[in-house]
Design an enzyme around this catalytic site. Sequence first.
Site, short mmCIF file in Angstrom:
data_model
loop_
_atom_site.label_atom_id
_atom_site.label_comp_id
_atom_site.label_asym_id
_atom_site.label_seq_id
_atom_site.Cartn_x
_atom_site.Cartn_y
_atom_site.Cartn_z
N ASP A 199 0.84 -1.21 0.00
CA ASP A 199 0.00 0.00 0.00
C ASP A 199 0.87 1.25 0.00
O ASP A 199 0.55 2.24 -0.67
CB ASP A 199 -0.90 0.01 1.24
N HIS A 260 6.13 13.23 9.41
CA HIS A 260 5.46 14.23 8.59
C HIS A 260 4.94 13.60 7.30
O HIS A 260 3.77 13.78 6.92
CB HIS A 260 6.44 15.36 8.28
N GLU A 261 5.80 12.86 6.61
CA GLU A 261 5.41 12.28 5.33
C GLU A 261 4.29 11.25 5.48
O GLU A 261 3.41 11.14 4.63
CB GLU A 261 6.63 11.64 4.66
N HIS A 264 1.01 12.86 5.38
CA HIS A 264 0.52 13.10 4.02
C HIS A 264 -0.03 11.82 3.41
O HIS A 264 -1.07 11.83 2.73
CB HIS A 264 1.65 13.65 3.14
N HIS A 270 -0.70 20.44 5.25
CA HIS A 270 0.17 21.12 6.20
C HIS A 270 -0.64 21.84 7.27
O HIS A 270 -1.74 22.34 7.02
CB HIS A 270 1.07 22.12 5.47
#
Length: 305
Positions: A199, A260-261, A264, A270
Site C-alpha cells: 500500500d 510528517h510524510e 501526508h 500542512h
Amino acid sequence: MAFKVTCLPSLSLLFFLFFFSRTMGNIGNPTKLSSIESIKQLKGCCDKGSKAQGLHQLKLYLARFGYLNYQHTPEHTNAEDDKFDDELEAALKSYQKYYRLNATGTLDEATVSQMIVPRCGVPDKEIHHHGSKSLPTVSFYRFFPNNPRWPPSKTQLTYAFASDYPNNHVPPVVRAFSQWSTAISYFTFSRVNDFRNADLKVSFKRGNHGDGYDFDGAGGVLAHAFAPTDGRVDYDADEKWSDGPGAVPNAMDFETVAVHEIGHLLGLGHSDDPNASMFPTVSFGVQKGLNSDDIQGIKVLYGLN
C-alpha cells in the site's frame, strides 16, 4: 529548512498541482525550487516597483509553495522577469502571515531566514481548510482537496522499501509508523517485501527521479509523499540524515521527516501550528513528534471523534 519535505497528493492533489502548473502563465515549472543562495542575496535589496537580478528566483519559490499565481492577471505575461510587482508584494505578505512574521511585503531578514529552512515540498496555500465548526478548540490542520482518505476496508496498511533503499534508514521509518499507529489506534502498519503491491512504497531518490517532482540536492526539499491512495513516499538521498534515535546537531532527523510524510500518506495537508509534525518546515538538529493538532486532524478526517 524547517522542512522542505515534498509531500505529494492523491490524484485530486495531483490534478491541483497540474492545474496550478498549467495556469501559471510563464512562471515556469513551479516544482523547480529557486536557488536559496539567490534569495539570500536579495535580502533587503528591493521593494515594490523596483527591479533586481534574481527576483524571478523568489517568484519561483513562492509559486512552488502556493503563494504566487498569475493566472488572474493576464497582463503579467512574463512572471519570470525581475520586477517587484504588486503580485509579488501580496505573495510575500501572504507567506509572512502564514509563518507568523511581520507582513511587510519586503524580503526582510526574518523572511529570508524562514525561506532557507528545510521544508516539505507540498504547497502551503491554499489546499483545503477542514472547516469543522464543532471543535471546542482552535485547530490548524488541513486536508488535501476533496479530502482523499483510505477507505474503511484499508485500516491495515502494508509498507515496503525499494530494493536499493539503504538499510540504515529503515529503523527511523519503522519508528515513525509506530508513532502513528500508537497515537491513532485506527491504522496498523506492517512491513512486507513485495514493494510493487504494498500500500505504501518507501524509496530513496535524488535529482530528477521520474515523478515530476525533482529533488534539489542537500537542503531545500527533503522528501515528498502522495496523499491517499497513491502511497508513494520518496526521501532525498543527498540530504545529511540522522537515523537517531534522538536528534543530532547539523543533521536532519529522519524519523521527524518520516512522521510528517506519513501524515501526508494518510491524508493530512500542512498545519499552521509550528509545534505540529505537519508544519511545513523543520530545522537541522531538531526532533519533532506527533502533537494534538496532528492527531485531531486524522480523527476528523476519518470520523473518529
